[in-house]
Design a protein around this motif. Structure first.
Motif, PDB file in Angstrom:
ATOM      1  N   PRO A 147       2.966   6.709 -13.694  1.00  0.00           N
ATOM      2  CA  PRO A 147       4.328   6.405 -14.161  1.00  0.00           C
ATOM      3  C   PRO A 147       5.421   7.120 -13.355  1.00  0.00           C
ATOM      4  CG  PRO A 147       2.880   6.813 -16.015  1.00  0.00           C
ATOM      5  CD  PRO A 147       2.106   7.186 -14.785  1.00  0.00           C
ATOM      6  N   MET A 148       5.155   8.357 -12.918  1.00  0.00           N
ATOM      7  CA  MET A 148       6.172   9.096 -12.186  1.00  0.00           C
ATOM      8  C   MET A 148       6.224   8.684 -10.709  1.00  0.00           C
ATOM      9  SD  MET A 148       6.101  12.980 -13.729  1.00  0.00           S
ATOM     10  CE  MET A 148       4.329  13.231 -13.790  1.00  0.00           C
ATOM     11  N   ALA A 149       5.082   8.268 -10.159  1.00  0.00           N
ATOM     12  CA  ALA A 149       5.036   7.933  -8.732  1.00  0.00           C
ATOM     13  C   ALA A 149       5.355   6.461  -8.467  1.00  0.00           C
ATOM     14  CB  ALA A 149       3.648   8.258  -8.175  1.00  0.00           C
ATOM     15  N   LEU A 150       5.288   5.636  -9.500  1.00  0.00           N
ATOM     16  CA  LEU A 150       5.382   4.189  -9.292  1.00  0.00           C
ATOM     17  C   LEU A 150       6.673   3.738  -8.587  1.00  0.00           C
ATOM     18  CD1 LEU A 150       3.841   1.580  -9.727  1.00  0.00           C
ATOM     19  CD2 LEU A 150       5.017   1.308 -11.920  1.00  0.00           C
ATOM     20  N   PRO A 151       7.871   4.208  -8.978  1.00  0.00           N
ATOM     21  CA  PRO A 151       9.088   3.737  -8.277  1.00  0.00           C
ATOM     22  C   PRO A 151       9.054   4.008  -6.770  1.00  0.00           C
ATOM     23  CG  PRO A 151       9.680   4.834 -10.318  1.00  0.00           C
ATOM     24  CD  PRO A 151       8.220   5.079 -10.120  1.00  0.00           C
ATOM     25  N   ASP A 152       8.611   5.203  -6.373  1.00  0.00           N
ATOM     26  CA  ASP A 152       8.543   5.514  -4.936  1.00  0.00           C
ATOM     27  C   ASP A 152       7.479   4.677  -4.245  1.00  0.00           C
ATOM     28  OD1 ASP A 152      10.554   7.372  -5.085  1.00  0.00           O
ATOM     29  OD2 ASP A 152       9.206   9.065  -5.432  1.00  0.00           O
ATOM     30  N   MET A 153       6.347   4.462  -4.907  1.00  0.00           N
ATOM     31  CA  MET A 153       5.273   3.660  -4.314  1.00  0.00           C
ATOM     32  C   MET A 153       5.719   2.211  -4.122  1.00  0.00           C
ATOM     33  SD  MET A 153       2.070   5.298  -6.473  1.00  0.00           S
ATOM     34  CE  MET A 153       0.778   4.281  -5.761  1.00  0.00           C
ATOM     35  N   VAL A 154       6.385   1.663  -5.119  1.00  0.00           N
ATOM     36  CA  VAL A 154       6.865   0.276  -5.020  1.00  0.00           C
ATOM     37  C   VAL A 154       7.939   0.163  -3.940  1.00  0.00           C
ATOM     38  CG1 VAL A 154       8.113  -1.555  -6.229  1.00  0.00           C
ATOM     39  CG2 VAL A 154       6.269  -0.325  -7.382  1.00  0.00           C
ATOM     40  N   TYR A 165       8.403   1.995  -1.241  1.00  0.00           N
ATOM     41  CA  TYR A 165       7.847   2.051   0.112  1.00  0.00           C
ATOM     42  C   TYR A 165       7.027   0.796   0.423  1.00  0.00           C
ATOM     43  CZ  TYR A 165       5.774   3.757   4.349  1.00  0.00           C
ATOM     44  OH  TYR A 165       5.396   3.877   5.656  1.00  0.00           O
ATOM     45  N   THR A 166       6.320   0.272  -0.592  1.00  0.00           N
ATOM     46  CA  THR A 166       5.544  -0.954  -0.370  1.00  0.00           C
ATOM     47  C   THR A 166       6.462  -2.108   0.017  1.00  0.00           C
ATOM     48  OG1 THR A 166       3.868  -0.233  -1.965  1.00  0.00           O
ATOM     49  CG2 THR A 166       3.933  -2.577  -1.429  1.00  0.00           C
ATOM     50  N   MET A 167       7.612  -2.217  -0.624  1.00  0.00           N
ATOM     51  CA  MET A 167       8.539  -3.307  -0.305  1.00  0.00           C
ATOM     52  C   MET A 167       9.106  -3.133   1.108  1.00  0.00           C
ATOM     53  SD  MET A 167       8.245  -5.197  -2.840  1.00  0.00           S
ATOM     54  CE  MET A 167       9.478  -6.408  -2.452  1.00  0.00           C
ATOM     55  N   TYR A 168       9.361  -1.882   1.490  1.00  0.00           N
ATOM     56  CA  TYR A 168       9.832  -1.651   2.863  1.00  0.00           C
ATOM     57  C   TYR A 168       8.781  -2.103   3.866  1.00  0.00           C
ATOM     58  CZ  TYR A 168      10.592   0.849   7.194  1.00  0.00           C
ATOM     59  OH  TYR A 168      10.708   1.158   8.521  1.00  0.00           O
ATOM     60  N   ARG A 169       7.522  -1.750   3.584  1.00  0.00           N
ATOM     61  CA  ARG A 169       6.453  -2.157   4.497  1.00  0.00           C
ATOM     62  C   ARG A 169       6.247  -3.673   4.469  1.00  0.00           C
ATOM     63  NH1 ARG A 169       5.732   1.066   8.397  1.00  0.00           N
ATOM     64  NH2 ARG A 169       3.900  -0.186   8.843  1.00  0.00           N
ATOM     65  N   PHE A 170       6.586  -4.320   3.355  1.00  0.00           N
ATOM     66  CA  PHE A 170       6.493  -5.778   3.287  1.00  0.00           C
ATOM     67  C   PHE A 170       7.461  -6.409   4.288  1.00  0.00           C
ATOM     68  CE2 PHE A 170       7.071  -9.762   0.497  1.00  0.00           C
ATOM     69  CZ  PHE A 170       6.085 -10.427   1.214  1.00  0.00           C
ATOM     70  N   GLU A 171       8.666  -5.829   4.403  1.00  0.00           N
ATOM     71  CA  GLU A 171       9.611  -6.318   5.417  1.00  0.00           C
ATOM     72  C   GLU A 171       9.025  -6.160   6.826  1.00  0.00           C
ATOM     73  OE1 GLU A 171      13.372  -4.594   2.842  1.00  0.00           O
ATOM     74  OE2 GLU A 171      13.393  -4.402   5.017  1.00  0.00           O
ATOM     75  N   CYS A 172       8.384  -4.996   7.056  1.00  0.00           N
ATOM     76  CA  CYS A 172       7.752  -4.767   8.369  1.00  0.00           C
ATOM     77  C   CYS A 172       6.617  -5.764   8.589  1.00  0.00           C
ATOM     78  CB  CYS A 172       7.221  -3.344   8.458  1.00  0.00           C
ATOM     79  SG  CYS A 172       8.483  -2.066   8.282  1.00  0.00           S
ATOM     80  N   ALA A 173       5.874  -6.081   7.500  1.00  0.00           N
ATOM     81  CA  ALA A 173       4.750  -7.017   7.633  1.00  0.00           C
ATOM     82  C   ALA A 173       5.237  -8.410   8.024  1.00  0.00           C
ATOM     83  CB  ALA A 173       3.966  -7.074   6.322  1.00  0.00           C
ATOM     84  N   LEU A 174       6.424  -8.794   7.546  1.00  0.00           N
ATOM     85  CA  LEU A 174       6.983 -10.090   7.938  1.00  0.00           C
ATOM     86  C   LEU A 174       7.213 -10.140   9.443  1.00  0.00           C
ATOM     87  CD1 LEU A 174       9.590 -10.847   5.130  1.00  0.00           C
ATOM     88  CD2 LEU A 174       7.619 -12.237   5.734  1.00  0.00           C
ATOM     89  N   ARG A 175       7.787  -9.077   9.976  1.00  0.00           N
ATOM     90  CA  ARG A 175       8.025  -9.032  11.424  1.00  0.00           C
ATOM     91  C   ARG A 175       6.700  -9.000  12.186  1.00  0.00           C
ATOM     92  NH1 ARG A 175      12.198  -5.607   9.525  1.00  0.00           N
ATOM     93  NH2 ARG A 175      10.904  -3.749   9.813  1.00  0.00           N
ATOM     94  N   SER A 176       5.734  -8.235  11.659  1.00  0.00           N
ATOM     95  CA  SER A 176       4.436  -8.162  12.333  1.00  0.00           C
ATOM     96  C   SER A 176       3.737  -9.515  12.313  1.00  0.00           C
ATOM     97  CB  SER A 176       3.553  -7.112  11.656  1.00  0.00           C
ATOM     98  OG  SER A 176       4.115  -5.825  11.779  1.00  0.00           O
ATOM     99  N   ALA A 177       3.837 -10.232  11.180  1.00  0.00           N
ATOM    100  CA  ALA A 177       3.207 -11.552  11.088  1.00  0.00           C
ATOM    101  C   ALA A 177       3.819 -12.505  12.103  1.00  0.00           C
ATOM    102  CB  ALA A 177       3.363 -12.101   9.673  1.00  0.00           C
TER     103      ALA A 177
END
Length: 264
Positions: free
Chosen positions: A189-196, A198-210
């Motif tokens: 519960p305490m780590a979830l906002p930061d984990m989500v 960063y995951t969304m930031y990496r999702f943007e990077c994944a779009l460029r990588s794809a």
């Protein structure tokens, strides 16, 4: 005060060293007449002018939509698999489930080593390897994204879990909570906002990588950009680039709304 001055002194030395390395790197570049080929300036001018006149023909727009959808599908499937890899590896690499300090140290070193190995190789290299083994299959793009992104996410998840405040966890432990209960009712519960986030930031990077991986023939926006560049159809190139920018902006908008909902 003395410690603060020492820290400022070290940062000054480090900054000076980095500036010196940057200046030295500039001296290694050949800035002579060979920097651009004979038609380079004309080509850059054509490309720049085409940015103001993207090809909006119906068949190009349909092709751009289909290619953008394929790029989004690669990125989404790759990131889904990456998250599924990152969560268990991140938990194990954080050492939060171990009670014995020796086991915790061995586990942290071992699983962080695995995550570092996964993210050390660029996704484009993984794509070449999977294409060699599987052919031009969508699974090659998905696995090529999942492995390095899973390693990066797992490493960050481990750090986030280790940085969770201890006071709420101590309260749960005092109430008799076990390791798994601490994980689900304390750490997550305490780590979830930061984990989500960063995951969304990496999702943007994944779009460029794809899109970049499409250049090796896996389809998507990058593949269409490559074909249009080879045919010198710069107006089409900008149409596909604008669709890629639009995809990243949509993911950023979705990410912001999701973060606000989690932190509200």
């Amino acid at each position: 005060m003395k410690g603060a001055n020492l820290g400022l002194h070290n940062r000054t030395i480090l900054s000076t060293a980095l500036i010196g390395v940057f200046a030295w790197s500039l001296t290694t570049v050949d800035w002579g007449n060979n920097l651009l080929h004979s038609g380079g300036i004309a080509a850059i001018t054509q490309i720049a002018k085409a940015a103001f006149k993207p090809d909006l023909a119906p068949e190009i727009l349909i092709l751009a939509v289909v290619s953008a959808w394929k790029t989004l599908a690669y990125a989404t499937a790759g990131m889904t698999l990456a998250v599924l890899l990152a969560i268990p590896f991140g938990i194990l690499a954080s050492g939060i489930l171990s009670s014995c300090s020796l086991n915790r140290t061995i586990g942290v070193i071992s699983f962080r080593g695995i995550l570092n190995a996964m993210r050390a190789v660029h996704e484009l290299v993984w794509a070449w390897l999977f294409v060699a083994a599987m052919g031009l299959s969508p699974f090659a793009a998905i696995f090529a994204l999942a492995i390095p992104y899973g390693g990066t996410l797992g490493r960050i998840f481990a750090d986030i879990l280790q940085d969770v405040p201890r006071a709420p966890l101590a309260a749960l432990q005092a109430g008799g909570a076990g390791k798994l209960q601490l994980l689900f009712y304390g750490y997550f519960p305490m780590a979830l906002p930061d984990m989500v986030s960063y995951t969304m930031y990496r999702f943007e990077c994944a779009l460029r990588s794809a899109a970049i991986m499409s250049f090796i023939g896996l389809g998507g926006l990058g593949y269409q950009i490559q074909i249009s560049l080879q045919d010198l159809h710069y107006n089409e190139v900008w149409t596909f680039i604008f669709f890629l920018v639009l995809l990243v902006m949509l993911v950023d908008f979705w990410s912001n709304r999701l973060r606000r909902r989690l932190t509200a």
